[in-house]
Write an enzyme that holds these catalytic residues in place. Structure first.
Site, PDB file in Angstrom:
ATOM      1  CG  PHE A   1       2.053  -0.205   2.124  1.00  0.00           C
ATOM      2  CD1 PHE A   1       1.831  -1.513   2.524  1.00  0.00           C
ATOM      3  CD2 PHE A   1       3.287   0.380   2.406  1.00  0.00           C
ATOM      4  CE1 PHE A   1       2.813  -2.219   3.216  1.00  0.00           C
ATOM      5  CE2 PHE A   1       4.270  -0.312   3.088  1.00  0.00           C
ATOM      6  CZ  PHE A   1       4.033  -1.612   3.501  1.00  0.00           C
TER       7      PHE A   1
ATOM      8  CG  ASP B   1      -8.051  15.868  -3.589  1.00  0.00           C
ATOM      9  OD1 ASP B   1      -7.209  15.915  -2.664  1.00  0.00           O
ATOM     10  OD2 ASP B   1      -7.878  16.389  -4.709  1.00  0.00           O
TER      11      ASP B   1
ATOM     12  CB  SER C   1       1.346  11.616   0.713  1.00  0.00           C
ATOM     13  OG  SER C   1       2.358  12.093  -0.174  1.00  0.00           O
TER      14      SER C   1
ATOM     15  CE1 TYR D   1       5.967  11.488   0.008  1.00  0.00           C
ATOM     16  CE2 TYR D   1       8.294  11.025   0.387  1.00  0.00           C
ATOM     17  CZ  TYR D   1       6.956  10.783   0.673  1.00  0.00           C
ATOM     18  OH  TYR D   1       6.621   9.846   1.619  1.00  0.00           O
TER      19      TYR D   1
ATOM     20  CB  THR E   1       7.809   0.781   5.792  1.00  0.00           C
ATOM     21  OG1 THR E   1       7.039  -0.267   6.361  1.00  0.00           O
ATOM     22  CG2 THR E   1       6.876   1.777   5.137  1.00  0.00           C
TER      23      THR E   1
END
Ligand code: UDP
Length: 328
Positions: free
Chosen positions: A13, A58, A77, A147, A177
């Site tokens: 994104f 990766d 991520s 995370y 966002t």
């Protein structure tokens, strides 16, 4: 001579919007993505540009880039809670090993590096709104720990490379966002509600919906990131929109904007779900002369029209294909 920028998470994104922005600004862009949560359709339109290259790689494995490199933007991520709960080890590896590789690359190439950090470094915050000076309230072994701690480690190792090797670093702490190119099925609240409304299903509010978030439209986020890259400041900077709303009010707002009579279904609140979140952006205002300008209603409108124009099958694709990857 054009400057070259490496963008990790390029098919995601924010990464894809950054590719657009840096190509438009006259850079050579090298995109990198392992395509676990990213989608090549987000950057399909860029392959015709002579200034765009793409590597499917990766970054938790050694990263090699031939030639000169001026800037690295590290945006690889998983970032939605359901993604990082499904692929927790990959999430930890990309934030730790992946960041280490990119810092090594930046050192080798004498490149400036900006890393995408997150409001999740504040965990379930006990201070409201959250300034950069707040050290957070993270449960390291909770479901979100994979995370949150990966991103906290990422900040720590980035500062260590700055202190030890004099690397030029930037740290963007990005709050919620949204905008075009989010995955409709990524589980985050805005695509979840829009997907449900387009499928004529009830909107799923977790808990009683009193938890708050503050949503920043993608064009504002990208502008903040670019300004931070160009500013002379090393420490973390919050990039987000302080316009806070409860999730229940947000569901009602989406219903109104979509003119829909849908029910709201209350589901259990996931463990570790932060109760409130709102950025204190006074540092960004002062340092970058930046603040968000897109109102939530306008941003949702743009996002809605993007989702409405996606192929119909996207609406019903509830699971992302990386399930297959996890079994490996
Ligand atoms: N949420 C919700 N319904 C959904 C998806 C999310 O009520 O279908 C809630 C979630 O519990 C959280 C907020 O919306 O309180 C934002 O969730 P998201 O996954 O977008 O991001 P987070 O800010 O939690 O990382």
């Amino acid at each position: 001579m054009k400057k070259t920028v490496l963008i990790t998470g390029a098919a995601g994104f924010l990464g894809s919007h950054l590719c657009d922005r840096f190509l438009a600004d006259g850079y050579k862009v090298i995109g990198m993505d392992n395509l676990i949560t990213g989608d090549l359709r987000n950057i399909d339109h860029l392959f015709k540009s002579a200034d765009f290259e793409f590597y499917q790689h990766d970054i938790s494995k050694f990263v090699h880039i031939p030639g000169d490199l001026d800037i690295i933007l590290h945006f690889a991520s998983p970032s939605s809670p359901i993604d990082y709960l499904k692929i927790p080890i990959q999430t930890l590896k990309v934030g730790s090993l992946g960041t280490h590789h990119l810092l090594g690359l930046a050192k080798d190439k004498k490149a400036k590096i900006l890393i995408a950090s997150t409001s999740e470094v504040y965990g379930d915050p006990l201070i409201h709104p959250q300034p950069e000076t707040y050290n957070g309230n993270v449960d390291p072994i909770g479901p979100r720990g994979v995370y949150d701690e990966a991103k906290r480690f990422q900040e720590a190792i980035t500062m260590a490379y700055h202190r030890v090797h004099g690397l030029e670093v930037r740290i963007a702490r990005i709050f919620n966002t949204y905008g075009p190119r989010m995955r409709l099925n990524d589980g985050r609240v805005l695509p979840a509600f829009i997907g449900q409304a387009l499928r004529n299903e009830a909107l799923t509010v977790f808990g009683d919906g009193s938890q708050t978030r503050s949503f920043c439209y993608v064009s504002d986020t990208i502008e903040g990131i670019v300004r931070l890259l160009n500013a002379d400041f090393t420490g973390p900077v919050n990039i987000g929109n302080p316009d806070e709303i409860s999730i229940l009010d947000f569901a009602t707002e989406i219903k109104q904007l979509m003119n829909s009579q849908l029910e709201i279904e209350f589901l259990p609140l996931p463990k570790g779900d932060p109760k409130q979140r709102k950025p204190d952006i006074s540092l960004a205002q002062k340092l970058l002369n930046w603040e968000p300008i897109v109102e939530r209603k306008q941003g949702i409108d743009h996002t809605l029209s993007y989702f409405k124009h996606l192929p119909k099958e996207n609406l019903y694709q509830k699971e992302h294909s990386f399930n297959q990857y996890i079994k490996k």
